[in-house]
Design an enzyme around this catalytic site. Structure first.
Site, PDB file in Angstrom:
ATOM      1  CG  ASN A 114      -4.874   1.754   4.508  1.00 52.70           C
ATOM      2  OD1 ASN A 114      -5.220   2.238   3.352  1.00 52.70           O
ATOM      3  ND2 ASN A 114      -3.962   0.803   4.723  1.00 52.70           N
ATOM      4  CG  HIS A 144      -8.267  -0.109  -0.965  1.00 53.93           C
ATOM      5  ND1 HIS A 144      -7.510  -0.682  -2.232  1.00 53.93           N
ATOM      6  CD2 HIS A 144      -8.124  -0.791   0.150  1.00 53.93           C
ATOM      7  CE1 HIS A 144      -7.077  -1.834  -1.536  1.00 53.93           C
ATOM      8  NE2 HIS A 144      -7.006  -1.792  -0.261  1.00 53.93           N
ATOM      9  NE  ARG A 184     -12.702   4.930 -16.172  1.00 52.60           N
ATOM     10  CZ  ARG A 184     -13.603   5.234 -16.562  1.00 52.60           C
ATOM     11  NH1 ARG A 184     -14.004   6.482 -16.479  1.00 52.60           N
ATOM     12  NH2 ARG A 184     -14.783   4.242 -16.946  1.00 52.60           N
ATOM     13  CG  HIS A 203       1.594   0.604   1.850  1.00 54.10           C
ATOM     14  ND1 HIS A 203       1.550  -0.863   1.692  1.00 54.10           N
ATOM     15  CD2 HIS A 203       3.078   0.777   1.478  1.00 54.10           C
ATOM     16  CE1 HIS A 203       2.740  -1.421   1.359  1.00 54.10           C
ATOM     17  NE2 HIS A 203       3.714  -0.494   1.206  1.00 54.10           N
ATOM     18  NE  ARG A 241       2.356  -2.050  -2.962  1.00 55.18           N
ATOM     19  CZ  ARG A 241       2.120  -3.385  -2.345  1.00 55.18           C
ATOM     20  NH1 ARG A 241       1.299  -3.367  -1.439  1.00 55.18           N
ATOM     21  NH2 ARG A 241       2.830  -4.203  -2.798  1.00 55.18           N
ATOM     22  NE  ARG A 251       0.347  -2.131  -5.997  1.00 54.13           N
ATOM     23  CZ  ARG A 251       0.414  -3.424  -5.718  1.00 54.13           C
ATOM     24  NH1 ARG A 251      -0.825  -4.047  -5.125  1.00 54.13           N
ATOM     25  NH2 ARG A 251       1.405  -4.256  -5.674  1.00 54.13           N
ATOM     26  CG  HIS A 252      -2.351   2.317  -3.348  1.00 53.18           C
ATOM     27  ND1 HIS A 252      -1.620   2.679  -2.532  1.00 53.18           N
ATOM     28  CD2 HIS A 252      -2.595   0.805  -3.148  1.00 53.18           C
ATOM     29  CE1 HIS A 252      -1.077   1.770  -1.702  1.00 53.18           C
ATOM     30  NE2 HIS A 252      -1.698   0.643  -2.112  1.00 53.18           N
ATOM     31  CD  GLU A 263      -0.027   0.194   6.003  1.00 47.79           C
ATOM     32  OE1 GLU A 263       0.052  -0.076   4.771  1.00 47.79           O
ATOM     33  OE2 GLU A 263      -1.006  -0.066   6.768  1.00 47.79           O
ATOM     34  CB  THR A 309       0.716  -5.938   3.056  1.00 46.15           C
ATOM     35  OG1 THR A 309       0.668  -4.431   2.671  1.00 46.15           O
ATOM     36  CG2 THR A 309       2.125  -6.224   3.694  1.00 46.15           C
ATOM     37  CD  GLU A 331      -0.942  -2.762  11.538  1.00 44.64           C
ATOM     38  OE1 GLU A 331      -0.366  -1.547  11.492  1.00 44.64           O
ATOM     39  OE2 GLU A 331      -1.709  -2.966  10.737  1.00 44.64           O
ATOM     40  CG  HIS A 363      -3.978  -7.331   5.747  1.00 47.89           C
ATOM     41  ND1 HIS A 363      -4.420  -8.229   4.972  1.00 47.89           N
ATOM     42  CD2 HIS A 363      -3.167  -6.558   4.890  1.00 47.89           C
ATOM     43  CE1 HIS A 363      -4.207  -8.075   3.753  1.00 47.89           C
ATOM     44  NE2 HIS A 363      -3.305  -6.894   3.656  1.00 47.89           N
ATOM     45  N   GLY A 392      -8.946  -0.670   6.266  1.00 49.55           N
ATOM     46  CA  GLY A 392      -8.692   0.027   4.862  1.00 49.55           C
ATOM     47  C   GLY A 392     -10.082  -0.396   4.109  1.00 49.55           C
ATOM     48  CG  HIS A 393     -10.679  -4.285   0.841  1.00 53.36           C
ATOM     49  ND1 HIS A 393     -11.745  -5.152   0.840  1.00 53.36           N
ATOM     50  CD2 HIS A 393     -10.634  -3.797  -0.590  1.00 53.36           C
ATOM     51  CE1 HIS A 393     -11.952  -5.349  -0.415  1.00 53.36           C
ATOM     52  NE2 HIS A 393     -11.530  -4.608  -1.176  1.00 53.36           N
TER      53      HIS A 393
HETATM   54  N1  PXP Z   1      -2.115  -2.726   8.362  1.00 55.85           N
HETATM   55  C1  PXP Z   1      -1.333  -2.830   7.386  1.00 55.85           C
HETATM   56  C2  PXP Z   1       0.224  -2.941   7.893  1.00 55.85           C
HETATM   57  C3  PXP Z   1      -1.550  -2.988   6.046  1.00 55.85           C
HETATM   58  O1  PXP Z   1      -0.578  -3.005   5.339  1.00 55.85           O
HETATM   59  C4  PXP Z   1      -2.832  -2.830   5.760  1.00 55.85           C
HETATM   60  C5  PXP Z   1      -3.151  -2.735   4.103  1.00 55.85           C
HETATM   61  O2  PXP Z   1      -2.516  -1.912   3.527  1.00 55.85           O
HETATM   62  C6  PXP Z   1      -3.792  -2.508   6.590  1.00 55.85           C
HETATM   63  C7  PXP Z   1      -3.587  -2.498   7.911  1.00 55.85           C
HETATM   64  C8  PXP Z   1      -5.184  -2.472   6.233  1.00 55.85           C
HETATM   65  O3  PXP Z   1      -5.693  -3.630   5.607  1.00 55.85           O
HETATM   66  P1  PXP Z   1      -7.373  -3.704   4.911  1.00 55.85           P
HETATM   67  O4  PXP Z   1      -7.023  -2.887   3.751  1.00 55.85           O
HETATM   68  O5  PXP Z   1      -7.360  -5.202   4.584  1.00 55.85           O
HETATM   69  O6  PXP Z   1      -8.259  -3.150   5.963  1.00 55.85           O
END
Ligand code: PXP
Length: 251
Positions: free
Chosen positions: A18, A21, A29, A54, A56, A60-61, A81, A112, A162, A202, A224-225
């Site tokens: 993902n 970020h 910026r 995602h 949104r 925002r991103h 997403e 989310t 998921e 997540h 992702g994060h």
């Molecule tokens: N799966 C879904 C459906 C999500 O909404 C997210 C966050 O956007 C992720 C996975 C990834 O989560 P994380 O960034 O915490 O790894």
């Protein structure tokens, strides 16, 4: 049509990276960099099985431009997403990602929070699933690992879910960790019995990922994060060294 979840559990579990970020950093910026499209290409080169973004409602991103370019440049599947709204259905039908994962969305949330309440909105979700599938898009539903949500998901006609691993990832004690992992296991087993393919994601990081990756029938993780956060640090020394080099080679 490309199906992003693998049916055969003997195959290795798939990673969806993902890149939201990366876009968060760019939007902070208003610069052109770092570009999530570029990051997606690097993820692909590193072995990612799919790219997840995602789009949104508040943008925002990830921006529509990212979706548009990724649709043209990726060679691995693109998983979009999005909220289960008619506006977002229009976007999905315009750009035709390989997969859509329907997620709940609140403007005020940081990320989310919680899964989609499929059981509480069965008619709306079923309609959106039908619209997307009619266009050849594979639909997955991002749900909490409960029996009611898994059963409702199967009723919508979506082929995949998921499982939201956020509660598991946030467990503060070993007992809670085990309990929440068991919820994920039970949900995965039930989903499989009902003919659903299972992904999870997540809050997964380098410490907590293995237990989820080992769950039965979990074929794909979307992360992702933690990957972006690690990339910032593992690349930091090089970035500083390159800046020093740039300063010292000034004309
Ligand atoms: N799966 C879904 C459906 C999500 O909404 C997210 C966050 O956007 C992720 C996975 C990834 O989560 P994380 O960034 O915490 O790894």
């Amino acid at each position: 049509m490309s199906v992003t979840l693998t049916a055969d559990r003997t195959e290795r579990i798939r990673l969806g990276v993902n890149v939201d970020h990366i876009a968060t950093l760019r939007q902070a910026r208003g610069t052109r960099y770092p570009d999530p499209v570029f990051a997606a290409s690097l993820a692909e080169l590193a072995g990612a099985d799919q790219i997840t973004i995602h789009l949104r409602e508040d943008r925002r991103h990830i921006q529509e431009r990212d979706l548009q370019i990724l649709r043209k440049t990726l060679t691995v599947p693109l998983n979009l997403e999005m909220a289960a709204t008619q506006d977002m259905v229009c976007k999905a039908l315009e750009y035709l990602p390989d997969t859509v994962t329907l997620v709940p969305e609140k403007r005020e949330e940081r990320t989310t929070e919680g899964g989609l309440d499929v059981a509480g909105q069965l008619a709306v979700i079923t309609k959106v699933v039908g619209q997307l599938q009619a266009a050849g898009i594979v639909v997955s539903l991002f749900i909490d690992p409960t029996e009611a949500q898994v059963r409702a998901s199967a009723q919508t006609g979506a082929p995949a879910i998921e499982l939201h691993t956020g509660d598991y990832a946030e467990a503060k004690t070993a007992a809670l960790h085990c309990e929440r992992l068991q919820h994920l296991r039970d949900a995965a087993l039930l989903a499989h019995r009902l003919g659903l393919r299972v992904a999870a994601g997540h809050g997964l990081d380098y410490q907590n990922v293995q237990s989820v990756a080992a769950l039965p029938h979990v074929e794909e993780l979307n992360i992702g994060h933690s990957i972006v956060a690690r990339a910032v640090l593992v690349g930091f020394e090089r970035a500083v060294a390159e800046m020093i080099l740039a300063m010292h080679t000034a004309p």
